[in-house]
Design a protein around this motif. Structure first.
Motif, PDB file in Angstrom:
ATOM      1  N   ARG A   1       0.849  -1.194   0.000  1.00  0.00           N
ATOM      2  CA  ARG A   1       0.000   0.000   0.000  1.00  0.00           C
ATOM      3  C   ARG A   1       0.885   1.243   0.000  1.00  0.00           C
ATOM      4  N   PRO A   2       0.565   2.257  -0.779  1.00  0.00           N
ATOM      5  CA  PRO A   2       1.394   3.474  -0.779  1.00  0.00           C
ATOM      6  C   PRO A   2       1.368   4.168   0.575  1.00  0.00           C
ATOM      7  N   LEU A   3       2.441   4.847   0.857  1.00  0.00           N
ATOM      8  CA  LEU A   3       2.570   5.543   2.135  1.00  0.00           C
ATOM      9  C   LEU A   3       1.538   6.657   2.236  1.00  0.00           C
ATOM     10  N   ASP A   4       0.833   6.700   3.354  1.00  0.00           N
ATOM     11  CA  ASP A   4      -0.170   7.731   3.576  1.00  0.00           C
ATOM     12  C   ASP A   4       0.513   9.016   4.053  1.00  0.00           C
ATOM     13  N   PRO A   5       0.148  10.186   3.515  1.00  0.00           N
ATOM     14  CA  PRO A   5       0.791  11.441   3.927  1.00  0.00           C
ATOM     15  C   PRO A   5       0.701  11.703   5.426  1.00  0.00           C
ATOM     16  N   SER A   6      -0.429  11.360   6.046  1.00  0.00           N
ATOM     17  CA  SER A   6      -0.564  11.596   7.491  1.00  0.00           C
ATOM     18  C   SER A   6       0.387  10.690   8.280  1.00  0.00           C
ATOM     19  N   VAL A   7       0.545   9.458   7.816  1.00  0.00           N
ATOM     20  CA  VAL A   7       1.491   8.550   8.472  1.00  0.00           C
ATOM     21  C   VAL A   7       2.915   9.066   8.303  1.00  0.00           C
ATOM     22  N   ALA A   8       3.217   9.594   7.114  1.00  0.00           N
ATOM     23  CA  ALA A   8       4.549  10.160   6.873  1.00  0.00           C
ATOM     24  C   ALA A   8       4.816  11.328   7.819  1.00  0.00           C
ATOM     25  N   SER A   9       3.812  12.182   8.017  1.00  0.00           N
ATOM     26  CA  SER A   9       3.982  13.316   8.928  1.00  0.00           C
ATOM     27  C   SER A   9       4.193  12.850  10.366  1.00  0.00           C
ATOM     28  N   ALA A  10       3.468  11.801  10.767  1.00  0.00           N
ATOM     29  CA  ALA A  10       3.643  11.270  12.122  1.00  0.00           C
ATOM     30  C   ALA A  10       5.042  10.714  12.317  1.00  0.00           C
ATOM     31  N   HIS A  11       5.540   9.987  11.327  1.00  0.00           N
ATOM     32  CA  HIS A  11       6.904   9.451  11.417  1.00  0.00           C
ATOM     33  C   HIS A  11       7.927  10.587  11.484  1.00  0.00           C
ATOM     34  N   ALA A  12       7.725  11.619  10.672  1.00  0.00           N
ATOM     35  CA  ALA A  12       8.645  12.757  10.680  1.00  0.00           C
ATOM     36  C   ALA A  12       8.637  13.462  12.033  1.00  0.00           C
ATOM     37  N   ALA A  13       7.457  13.593  12.639  1.00  0.00           N
ATOM     38  CA  ALA A  13       7.372  14.232  13.959  1.00  0.00           C
ATOM     39  C   ALA A  13       8.135  13.424  15.007  1.00  0.00           C
TER      40      ALA A  13
END
Length: 203
Positions: free
Chosen positions: A140-152
């Protein structure tokens, strides 16, 4: 705050040793770093990671497709005695593997083993899977909200790590200063010790 007050208190104290003032300034610098620089490091790191992950998410969303698939039949079970790996897989809860067929976005037909979307799987059931343009199975492609959570989380870890590094350096400097004080005290005592308590020794 107490560090800044300590620097000011030792500024004109007649009992102040050079190492005392140095220790106070080191503590003050460490406090400023922890309150100002460490959060900035975490913020910059988080923004950089978020930008990288968001670009990866956009690329994945452009290159991965959700296509319809049809259950053909259950996949063959692994042969008995296939080894410890097969036993561990049977003991681990997981969806039933099935053979499915699907048509790729480029029009090519494919068939392969995938996890069943529903239990128990029935021949002819329809579900959707993620593939690339040529029909190869992908995640599944990476979800933008999940990417933001990982970055935080990465930014927070960077800030905490920077603060911990500064505190470690401060403790090492203080430890060196304490050892220096003890050496100076030992030298002073060695010089004054033989005459301690003697009349006329200048005490």
């Amino acid at each position: 705050m107490w560090t800044a007050m300590g620097v000011w208190r030792w500024r004109r104290n007649p009992l102040r040793r050079p190492t005392d003032l140095l220790e106070a300034w080191v503590a003050f610098a460490a406090l400023v770093f922890v309150l100002l620089v460490a959060p900035a490091v975490g913020c910059v790191t988080g923004l950089e990671v978020d930008g990288t992950l968001q670009r990866a998410a956009r690329v994945q969303q452009q290159e991965r497709y959700l296509v319809p698939a049809v259950v053909v039949r259950p996949a063959a079970e692994p042969p008995a005695g296939a080894g410890a790996d097969a036993t561990a897989q049977r003991q681990t809860p997981q969806r039933t593997p099935i053979v499915a067929s699907w048509t790729a976005p480029d029009g090519s037909s494919h068939q392969g083993t995938v996890p069943a979307a529903e239990e128990p799987p029935q021949a002819g059931d329809r579900f959707r899977i993620w593939t690339d343009l040529r029909g190869r199975l992908v995640g599944r492609p990476l979800d933008p909200s999940v990417a933001s959570a990982h970055a935080a989380l990465v930014g927070l870890a960077a800030a905490v790590g920077a603060a911990a590094l500064v505190e470690t350096v401060r403790r090492l400097v203080v430890r060196r200063l304490v050892h220096l004080r003890y050496r100076r005290l030992d030298r002073a005592w060695a010089a004054a010790g033989p005459d301690w308590g003697r009349a006329g020794a200048g005490g």
